[in-house]
Design an enzyme around this catalytic site. Structure first.
Site, PDB file in Angstrom:
ATOM      1  N   ASN A  54     -25.931  31.183 -25.948  1.00 42.04           N
ATOM      2  CA  ASN A  54     -24.578  31.250 -25.907  1.00 42.04           C
ATOM      3  C   ASN A  54     -23.664  31.564 -26.834  1.00 42.04           C
ATOM      4  O   ASN A  54     -22.896  31.498 -26.474  1.00 42.04           O
ATOM      5  CB  ASN A  54     -24.068  30.294 -24.708  1.00 42.04           C
ATOM      6  N   GLU A  76     -16.183  25.667 -11.530  1.00 41.46           N
ATOM      7  CA  GLU A  76     -16.640  26.325 -13.165  1.00 41.46           C
ATOM      8  C   GLU A  76     -15.693  27.505 -13.059  1.00 41.46           C
ATOM      9  O   GLU A  76     -15.861  28.244 -12.123  1.00 41.46           O
ATOM     10  CB  GLU A  76     -17.861  26.765 -13.691  1.00 41.46           C
ATOM     11  N   HIS A 103     -22.122  22.817 -13.194  1.00 44.66           N
ATOM     12  CA  HIS A 103     -22.715  22.594 -13.934  1.00 44.66           C
ATOM     13  C   HIS A 103     -23.758  20.860 -13.813  1.00 44.66           C
ATOM     14  O   HIS A 103     -22.809  19.955 -13.158  1.00 44.66           O
ATOM     15  CB  HIS A 103     -22.871  23.106 -15.348  1.00 44.66           C
ATOM     16  N   LYS A 160     -20.955  26.839 -27.614  1.00 40.96           N
ATOM     17  CA  LYS A 160     -21.076  28.202 -27.323  1.00 40.96           C
ATOM     18  C   LYS A 160     -20.983  29.170 -27.532  1.00 40.96           C
ATOM     19  O   LYS A 160     -21.041  29.565 -29.458  1.00 40.96           O
ATOM     20  CB  LYS A 160     -20.934  28.380 -25.242  1.00 40.96           C
ATOM     21  N   SER A 183     -22.838  29.191 -14.698  1.00 37.66           N
ATOM     22  CA  SER A 183     -23.779  29.129 -16.723  1.00 37.66           C
ATOM     23  C   SER A 183     -24.768  30.238 -15.923  1.00 37.66           C
ATOM     24  O   SER A 183     -25.330  30.487 -16.384  1.00 37.66           O
ATOM     25  CB  SER A 183     -24.361  28.411 -16.528  1.00 37.66           C
ATOM     26  N   HIS A 217     -18.325  28.564 -20.298  1.00 34.99           N
ATOM     27  CA  HIS A 217     -18.803  30.511 -20.254  1.00 34.99           C
ATOM     28  C   HIS A 217     -17.739  30.975 -20.447  1.00 34.99           C
ATOM     29  O   HIS A 217     -17.914  32.680 -20.902  1.00 34.99           O
ATOM     30  CB  HIS A 217     -20.099  30.746 -19.113  1.00 34.99           C
ATOM     31  N   ASP A 236     -14.258  23.863 -15.972  1.00 36.93           N
ATOM     32  CA  ASP A 236     -15.051  23.747 -16.880  1.00 36.93           C
ATOM     33  C   ASP A 236     -14.722  25.438 -17.134  1.00 36.93           C
ATOM     34  O   ASP A 236     -15.394  26.345 -16.592  1.00 36.93           O
ATOM     35  CB  ASP A 236     -16.763  23.683 -16.385  1.00 36.93           C
TER      36      ASP A 236
END
Ligand SMILES: *Cc1c(COP(=O)(O)O)cnc(C)c1O
Length: 385
Positions: A45, A177, A131, A240, A181, A209, A206
């Site tokens: 990542n 998110e 997640h 990440k 992910s 990513h 979140d």
């Protein structure tokens, strides 16, 4: 006793759900050494290629010379050192929030923050694909949990209606998110923000990513959608795209002050190593610069190259290639590995049973030729059902 484990492991193997560690002997980069084999790495990542960046290495080494290797205590005892304060100031400035608070990992940030924001008698509503760190944090809070099918606004709304009716005074926390992910798709943030306002709920987003990948200077999806001020809690990780290690929460000053008093993973854990904190701040500074923005654009150029080769439309640097069957996915990952590519097979319980997939992650560090050869190898895989 060990027989129990042997039987349990055998049961996992029988369903192609056993997992094993693989030792990489090289530094992280577009190419890694697995055992004695060089592979093009599509598994990390490290979206911007910062994990082994010379500037970040230098920042960390100078910080070791100045601060040593350990923080020695939790943040509230004597672990708050100048690097922690500087990183939090830089994060808040970058994300344009009032304040930021750092944790040892993204996992620790979720696990400490969610239970500090909702408790028994409150309601937490999560996206089905959230997640594990978010799910674990929600469970630990003791609040009533409701899950809506992935990105399903109608079901989110009916959960909100139910929660408001059940207890008009309850705190309601929506947890989702910005980029998922294992699927790489995005949450419909404007619609979620509207629902959160309609029902007087709070929103925890979140951005693990999305930071470094989406939004000018990699500020994430909330920033990109101009909704930064509407998202009550912006979580992210330093591990990440930022290439280092650690997690953070951005939001109002009162909220971060509350977390300092209530987030158990913050209070009862030693402060992050100062040198890594310095390196993380160097990463934030890099992202905030023109050079950082160029690096992010290079990542998107790479995403566009793979998208064209495979006729897909990724919404992030995560490209899922869904195969379905667990065993077939392991075979496909091995096939790619034999051809020189490291692409992980993702299986239950990380994703739902029967939705096993190859998870391709792209980096600004990849060369166009590496992306084209990966696409070729994927197209040569035995046909999907
Ligand atoms: C990786 C990840 C985390 C955890 O972050 P770490 O810094 O690796 O602990 C949290 N949320 C999501 C969505 C993630 O992908």
């Amino acid at each position: 006793m060990s027989d129990i484990f042997a039987r349990q492991l055998e049961a996992l193997r029988a369903r192609s759900l056993d997992r094993h560690l693989r030792e990489i002997s090289s530094p992280l980069g577009a190419i890694v050494d697995l055992d004695t084999k060089r592979l093009i790495n599509f598994s990390s990542n490290d979206y911007l290629g910062l994990a082994n960046d010379p500037q970040l290495r230098k920042a960390a080494m100078e910080a070791i010379a100045e601060f040593g290797v350990g923080a020695g205590a939790s943040r509230l005892i004597s672990g708050t050192q100048s690097p922690h304060v500087r990183l939090e100031t830089a994060l808040a400035k970058w994300k344009e929030t009032e304040a930021a608070l750092c944790f040892s990992s993204g996992y620790a940030a979720a696990l400490g923050t969610i239970p500090a924001l909702a408790e028994k008698n409150d309601v937490i509503i999560l996206d089905k694909l959230c997640h594990a760190s978010l799910i674990d944090g929600a469970k630990l809070s003791g609040a009533t949990l409701r899950v809506f099918p992935h990105n399903h606004l109608g079901k989110l709304k009916s959960h909100l209606e139910w929660a408001r009716q059940k207890n008009p005074a309850a705190r309601i926390l929506i947890v989702t998110e910005s980029v998922f992910s294992m699927d790489g798709d995005r949450a419909p943030l404007p619609e979620i923000v509207k629902l959160k306002k309609d029902f007087g709920a709070q929103l925890f987003l979140d951005e693990a990513h999305a930071v470094g990948v989406i939004g000018r200077n990699g500020r994430g999806l909330a920033f990109e959608e101009n909704l930064s001020q509407e998202v009550d809690v912006q979580m992210g990780t330093l591990s990440k795209a930022l290439g280092v290690s650690g997690g953070y929460i951005c939001g109002s000053r009162n909220m971060t002050e509350w977390l300092i008093n209530r987030a158990r993973s913050f209070i009862f854990s030693t402060a992050p190593p100062p040198a890594l904190t310095v390196a993380a701040k160097a990463a934030v500074d890099f992202l905030s610069s023109n050079e950082g923005e160029k690096r992010r654009q290079r990542l998107w150029r790479n995403i566009d190259i793979l998208a064209e080769e495979l006729s897909i439309q990724p919404a992030s640097a995560i490209v899922p290639w869904i195969i379905g069957d667990e065993k077939a996915t392991l075979v496909a990952a091995q096939n790619l590995q034999d051809n020189g590519f490291l692409v992980p097979a993702i299986r239950y319980p990380t994703v739902a049973k029967g939705t096993a997939r190859l998870r391709i992650t792209l980096s600004a560090a990849h060369e166009a030729t590496q992306l084209r050869s990966l696409a070729g190898a994927i197209k040569r895989l035995p046909k999907r059902d």
